[in-house]
Each structure stands twice: as C-alpha cells, then as structure tokens.
Design an enzyme around this catalytic site. Structure first.
Site, PDB file in Angstrom:
ATOM      1  N   ILE A 466       0.826  -1.218   0.000  1.00 26.25           N
ATOM      2  CA  ILE A 466       0.000   0.000   0.000  1.00 26.25           C
ATOM      3  C   ILE A 466       0.856   1.262   0.000  1.00 26.25           C
ATOM      4  O   ILE A 466       0.388   2.342   0.362  1.00 26.25           O
ATOM      5  CB  ILE A 466      -0.984  -0.007   1.181  1.00 26.25           C
ATOM      6  CG1 ILE A 466      -0.253   0.046   2.524  1.00 26.25           C
ATOM      7  CG2 ILE A 466      -1.864  -1.241   1.124  1.00 26.25           C
ATOM      8  CD1 ILE A 466      -1.189   0.272   3.707  1.00 26.25           C
ATOM      9  N   GLY A 467       2.114   1.090  -0.428  1.00 24.81           N
ATOM     10  CA  GLY A 467       3.028   2.224  -0.457  1.00 24.81           C
ATOM     11  C   GLY A 467       4.084   2.163   0.620  1.00 24.81           C
ATOM     12  O   GLY A 467       4.899   3.069   0.758  1.00 24.81           O
ATOM     13  N   ARG A 624      14.149  -5.647  14.508  1.00 30.15           N
ATOM     14  CA  ARG A 624      15.059  -5.366  13.391  1.00 30.15           C
ATOM     15  C   ARG A 624      14.290  -4.715  12.258  1.00 30.15           C
ATOM     16  O   ARG A 624      13.214  -5.174  11.869  1.00 30.15           O
ATOM     17  CB  ARG A 624      15.716  -6.648  12.904  1.00 30.15           C
ATOM     18  CG  ARG A 624      16.452  -6.497  11.571  1.00 30.15           C
ATOM     19  CD  ARG A 624      17.193  -7.750  11.203  1.00 30.15           C
ATOM     20  NE  ARG A 624      18.395  -7.905  12.020  1.00 30.15           N
ATOM     21  CZ  ARG A 624      19.034  -9.052  12.195  1.00 30.15           C
ATOM     22  NH1 ARG A 624      18.563 -10.157  11.652  1.00 30.15           N
ATOM     23  NH2 ARG A 624      20.121  -9.112  12.931  1.00 30.15           N
ATOM     24  N   GLY A 700       4.571   0.451  10.678  1.00 25.57           N
ATOM     25  CA  GLY A 700       3.745   1.437   9.977  1.00 25.57           C
ATOM     26  C   GLY A 700       2.985   2.382  10.866  1.00 25.57           C
ATOM     27  O   GLY A 700       2.698   3.513  10.479  1.00 25.57           O
ATOM     28  N   GLU A 701       2.632   1.946  12.097  1.00 22.55           N
ATOM     29  CA  GLU A 701       1.728   2.755  12.910  1.00 22.55           C
ATOM     30  C   GLU A 701       2.359   3.414  14.118  1.00 22.55           C
ATOM     31  O   GLU A 701       1.886   4.451  14.593  1.00 22.55           O
ATOM     32  CB  GLU A 701       0.540   1.882  13.348  1.00 22.55           C
ATOM     33  CG  GLU A 701      -0.539   1.866  12.298  1.00 22.55           C
ATOM     34  CD  GLU A 701      -1.318   0.571  12.233  1.00 22.55           C
ATOM     35  OE1 GLU A 701      -2.545   0.640  12.254  1.00 22.55           O
ATOM     36  OE2 GLU A 701      -0.703  -0.504  12.150  1.00 22.55           O
TER      37      GLU A 701
END
Length: 743
Positions: A466-467, A624, A700-701
C-alpha cells in the site's frame, strides 16, 4: 540470515514503475466495453427517501441505467468477521432500503458511457426526503441515546478506585479528539467485470483476500469465482481495509448491464461513505505515591459510531496501550460507543492508540508537573518489565534505551522546566516528550517462491503493497534465503488468486509475510536438491540431505559447486518451486509490542500568533528493521501525520443537521511542506527473534502514536496553556478560557 541484505537501506524495487507511470492503480484499468458510474449522495443525515425522480437524468447523453433502492438486484449479507476474513464496516448493503443514516450516503448510482456523462446525469436525479432530526456529534449522541459499553474491549485489575482515593497525588482530566478523515492520495475506486459468472475486481483495498471473500458472500459465489487485484495502492491509512458500498454497487451494476463498470468515489464523499477516525472523549484519572509511581490508572473512553447496525459496533480502543505501557497494579480501561448520524467509523493509522496516547501521555505530563518531576523521569520510574494486562513477559522491550538515545540526541538535559523560559528572539521555545507504543501481531500466511532456470527468483503472496515497501522487503527476504541478487528477484503481490496473505493493516504485514516467504524459499531449495540428485542431475551420486546451498549454489562434500540455474537446465526444468504456510505468533508465552519515544520542539511567537513544530527526535524499538530506508520513511510519515492530528486535522459537522462542512481538500487542513520540521529518527536495533526468525515487528503505525501528546506538552511548556481538545488551533492559544472550557 545475510546482514548485507536484511537491514540494508535499499530503494524500492517498484519505484521505477511508479516514476514512469507503468504502475497501474485501480482506476487506471480501462477494460473493453467499460462504462462509468457516479453516485447520487444523500443531502440529509437522517430520514427516509420518499421519491426518486430519474426521468430527466435518464434523458441525459450516454445514460445506460440508474440504480436505487427501488431498482437494484437482490444481494446477500456477509457475516462480517475478521476471523473468517469476510469483514466489512458498513454492513448495510447499498440501496438496501429507503432509509438515510448519514449525509453523503449512496442513494442512487448513475451508469453512463463516460465519466462526464454519468456525473452530469447524477446531478439531475431528484431525490425527495422526509427528514428527521440528526444526531450530529458526540455530545448530542450521549445526551439523546446514551452509550453502549464494549465489554470485550475493557480491562480491570486490582482496585483502581480505592487506590485513587488513597493516592498521594492525583490527576483527573478529560481529553477530546475530533473526527479525522483518511484522505490518501488515491481515491477509493473499483473496476468490476463479469465473465462467464466469474467476477474480477480491480479494487482499492488493503486486503485482497478479505475483499474476495466479501464479494463472494454478497453475490453468492464460491471464492474461486472471484478475483480481486490490487497490485498498487495509493495508500489507505486503514480506510481501505474493508470493502465499502461503492465496490459492491459497481459489481452489481456490472452484472446487471453486462459490461465492466468503473466507480471512483469523489473526494467529498470520501469524508462520508468510506470511514473515518471517530470522535472521542477520554477521561484519565491517575494516582501516584509520593515517589511518582503509579498506584491507580483509570482510562474511560466514549467515542462515536454510526446508527447503521445496532448489533455490530466498531471499537476505538483508546485504552489498549494504557493497559500495559506503564506498571500499575490497579487499573481499569473502558470503552463506550455513542451513535451518531455519521458514516461508520473504521481503523485509521494506529486506531485507538493515536487518540488514546494523546490522552494518556498528556495526563502523564500533567502528573509530572504536579509532582515537580521531569516528565521523562516519571516515565522511567513507571517502566513495566512485563505486560501486566496479560501476566506475560515481554518478548522484547527497550523503551528505556529509546528514552536515553532520543533524549541525548534531542538535548533534553538542557531543558529549563519553567513555562515560557526558553526563548530565541521573539519566539518562545517549548519542549515536550511522550512515549509511543503499538501492538505487534503476526498472522498465518502462505507464500510461493521459485528458483528459475534463467538465474532469477520469483515470489508471490496475496498480500499487497500500500506504499509501505512490501515489494522490496519481500524481495530482500527472497534474496537472503536464496542468494539471488535483489535485481534478479521478481515479486508479485495484490492478487487474491496467489497464496493467501494478510491484510496490510495493524502493522503486521511484514512480520506475517516474511516468514512464509523464507519458508517457501527453503522449500524451493529442497526441490532443487531433489532434482540435482536424480539420474542425469548435477549430483547423481549424492543424496539431497548431503548437499548444502549457499549463495545460489548447491555444494557437495567433495567441494563440487553448481549454480541453481545450471541444475535446472541440466534437467530441462523451468523452475524449482516451493510453497509454504506459516502460523501466527503464539500469544501464550510472551507479550509482543513495539515501543519508543518522541521529543518535540515547538516555537510560539505570541506577537503574530504563530505556532510551529520545528524539531522532532524519535527513537523507535521495532526489533530489526528489514529495510532501513523504507522503515525510516514509515516513521517519518507517521510523525508528520501526528503533527496533522495535533495541529490541523478535524472533520467538522453542522451541529444542526449533521452534514459535514469541510469535506474537501481546501478546508480540511493537513500538514504541507512548509509545516515540516527537522525530523531525526533513531531505529534501535534489538531483533525480536521470539516474534519471528527475522526479528522484525511492524513499523507502519507506531510513528504517529504519542506525537500529538508530545506536541501538546511542548505547547504547554511554551505557553502555559494546557490544550486538551485537539487540534491545537491558534484561537485556543489566544484564549485560554476557551481552550480549557470542555476539559
């Protein structure tokens, strides 16, 4: 595991496709005979449709058909289960009845030969309503309908109320966050086509497997009769996790007229019919002993949801991180939903944690002030050496290392704690900090890897990029296991016909996908060994178990080495293939989370009422990092999104009728280039091998979590004004009474 490829800063392998325009996004698919659809959207937030007049619209050029509740095929509901991978957020089918639940709801769909003709005709559809008073916001929802407790999301241990009453120091404060809208660059879009009873969907989805299963349920098909393709996605932030009405409507329209149909949701309706982060009200009550150790934590969240389905309720779990981030024997976390006439909310980057840590980390700052203690020291003092909500040890927790490294890099020791004491010319400097936290999840996954006779490798999985760089890290994993150079690894994702993969959400795609890719790669090597030891193979006198594989070559004990391409060519084989299934991480022995800290500098010029974030230093412990370049990019993007949450973003609704009033990119403010601070991200390197063989957790979050609180804390340090109601706008800084009125 190769240190040269795992952890390296590699550019995205899909970058050239995107830069040259060869990467096809959903609406780029122009199929033979394709027509276009455009929605007609409700102009009221609550009521009933009494009449739809399509007579004028049908006379418009190019119109093929107009669908609505009185003219639409019968469809089926999905059970909407994440566990069964057939989840939707808006459980109501499009045009299911004449009820209107929110402004911007699909009430009709015009299909025409071109996009322009469909849109022009949609404006000519006349809809009459019987309007009812709308529940427009959280306050109205609580007052008129009360709340619905979400027991499964609550947690209690000890006796937090009694401990609070006997605590040496207490804080009792309420914090508010508004509705935020995802607004990815690519708008929601679907191209639906039927061929001999098989449905193909080019869909903007963060989960091709889940989407396939939903469409199969809705249309009464076997899943193998549905294919969902999302090779590229212009981001989603959670808004594209689950199918929305436009995709189902496009597929139904395509079946009815017998031609492929494309639907693109207009930007304005992306604020209404494709989800949002809900509005929250959070009450935090903290109690400490005389030394600043937490003895009681109570985190009560009330948030908005829709009125569409009284049985299924989205949960904005603001207290989930609170349950275990700090050590406290007496704690309670509750979540209650209040129903409004808005579209159904959904996950938005770090759902629950982003608004939840704004409240918790702001309250921790307020407690530090009451104690006369450095806010960083208060957090250090309350370190949790285990997950007390589960009674399990952490698989890995290096938040104290994150505190130390980020504080040193930022220069926190030079902070003068007195409000407004740090100045540079006309600007008052404020420094604030906050912890950040996000859960680590690893799900089951399947994958396929092939070693090919031309010396290349191929990998496929029904997950999607999703990028975030999923193509690249999958290629890195293949290269690590097989020894094939990165530029000779081909990766295909985003097709539901590939081996089943995870959604791109919850920061679990990397941790879930890579173990399956590695296992499939090793199975391909096993197949290669079998081929090599057959009669006529490269090692006919050896057994498969006698051979070793290293750097793309099979080797025997006598030192003979043959590249895998030669092994395959010798038997006239195109490839050696491996498929593998890996399970999710067991949650019985360890608790898995990622940790970190943000340190923020703001500058406030009261003479011209100018507030800006000038510097952010963050240290993140995510195990990692598979690709340092894309990992830094993810954290930096999360930080910028956190700045947007703190200072800019707010979807506003008219309190009289519930209609959104800034559902456009002109008035919904987000950070732009001029708002970017100096960002310095430190990625700690503490591989979590208890979580998976790569030692990697999701990234990501976590970057957005804690940022709004760090900014709010810095704003207080600069101005003396405690803003508990996001976003922190200039009017709140100029009028402290207005700023604290709700709190």
């Amino acid at each position: 595991m190769s240190e040269k490829i795992i952890g390296a800063a590699k550019p995205r392998i899909d970058g050239p496709l995107k830069l040259t325009g060869r990467a096809k996004y959903s609406s780029d698919n122009n199929l033979d005979g394709m027509v276009h659809a455009y929605g007609v959207f409700s102009t009221i937030a609550r009521g009933e449709i009494t009449n739809i007049d399509t007579s004028v619209a049908k006379q418009s050029p190019g119109v093929i058909d107009i669908f609505h509740h009185g003219h639409f095929p019968k469809l089926y509901h999905t059970p909407s289960s994440m566990a069964q991978e057939n989840k939707v957020d808006e459980v109501r089918l499009p045009f299911e009845d004449n009820h209107v639940y929110y402004a911007g709801q699909f009430v009709a769909l015009v299909v025409a030969d071109t996009f322009e003709n469909a849109r022009a005709a949609a404006y000519k559809v006349k809809v009459d309503y019987q309007q009812s008073p709308a529940i427009a916001n959280l306050d109205q929802a609580v007052e008129q309908g009360g709340t619905q407790m979400q027991e499964k999301s609550n947690h209690t241990r000890g006796n937090p109320e009694q401990a609070f009453q006997s605590a040496a120091h207490t804080i009792d404060a309420t914090y508010y966050t508004p509705v935020e809208t995802h607004n990815p660059m690519e708008m929601h879009a679907t191209v639906a086509a039927w061929n001999d009873g098989k449905l193909t969907m080019y869909d903007t989805t963060q989960g091709v497997v889940n989407a396939r299963n939903v469409y199969a349920k809705v249309f009464g098909l076997s899943p193998d009769r549905v294919e969902v393709l999302t090779p590229f996605l212009g981001s989603g932030f959670g808004g594209k996790l689950w199918p929305w009405p436009h995709g189902i409507a496009a597929a139904a329209a395509a079946r009815e007229i017998g031609r492929p149909v494309q639907v693109v949701v207009p930007r304005q309706q992306m604020f209404t019919t494709t989800g949002h982060r809900p509005e929250t009200r959070q009450r935090l009550r903290l109690g400490t002993d005389g030394d600043g150790r937490l003895v009681s934590v109570r985190h009560e969240t009330t948030y908005t949801t829709s009125t569409i389905d009284q049985m299924q309720t989205y949960v904005e779990s603001c207290g989930k991180m609170t349950q275990a981030l700090y050590s406290c024997e007496n704690l309670s976390v509750t979540h209650a939903a209040a129903r409004t006439n808005r579209g159904t909310p959904t996950s938005m980057r770090a759902p629950g944690a982003a608004p939840g840590l704004f409240a918790l980390e702001s309250a921790m700052d307020e407690m530090a002030l009451k104690l006369g203690m450095d806010p960083l020291e208060l957090r250090r003092r309350n370190y949790a050496d285990s997950d007390e909500s589960k009674g399990l040890p952490w698989s890995s927790n290096h938040i104290r290392d994150a505190y130390d490294q980020a504080a040193e890099r930022f220069g926190w020791a030079k902070r003068n704690p007195k409000v407004g004491s740090m100045r540079d010319g006309n600007e008052i400097i404020g420094w604030g900090m906050a912890s950040c936290n996000w859960e680590a999840i690893r799900r089951p996954c399947d994958a396929r890897v092939s070693l090919r006779a031309d010396g290349s490798a191929f990998a496929s999985c029904a997950t999607q990029d999703i990028g975030t760089g999923t193509y690249t890290i999958v290629a890195q994993a293949v290269s690590d296991v097989t020894g094939v150079p990165l530029d000779k690894v081909e990766v295909e994702l985003g097709d539901s016909s590939y081996p089943s993969g995870p959604i791109s959400g919850g920061s679990w795609a990397t941790a879930t996908t890579l173990p399956a890719i590695a296992a499939a790669g090793r199975k391909a090597i096993d197949a290669l060994k079998e081929y090599a030891t057959l009669e006529g193979g490269a090692f006919p006198d050896a057994k498969p178990e006698d051979l070793t594989y290293e750097n793309g070559q099979l080797k025997s004990s006598d030192g003979k080495a043959v590249g895998f391409a030669e092994v395959l060519k010798a038997r006239q084989l195109a490839s050696a293939d491996g498929e593998a299934h890996t399970e999710g991480a067991s949650t019985d022995t360890y608790a898995f989370r990622s940790f970190g800290a943000h340190f923020v500098e703001v500058r406030w010029d009261p003479g011209v009422s100018n507030l800006r974030v000038t510097r952010v230093v963050s240290a993140i412990d995510v195990g990692r990092a598979i690709n340092k370049l894309t990992s830094l990019n993810q954290v930096e993007g999360g930080i910028v999104m956190g700045i947007g949450m703190a200072l800019f973003e707010q979807t506003e609704y008219d309190p009289r009728d519930g209609r959104p009033v800034n559902n456009n990119y002109a008035e919904y403010l987000v950070p732009v280039h001029a708002d970017q601070p100096e960002i310095d991200v430190i990625l700690l390197d503490h591989p979590d091998f208890k979580f998976n063989e790569f030692g990697a957790r999701g990234i990501g979050e976590i970057g957005i979590t804690g940022v709004p609180a760090a900014i709010a804390n810095a704003v207080y340090h600069a101005t003396g004004k405690r803003i508990r109601d996001l976003p922190i706008t200039l009017d709140k800084l100029m009028d402290v009474g207005a700023a604290t009125q709700r709190a």
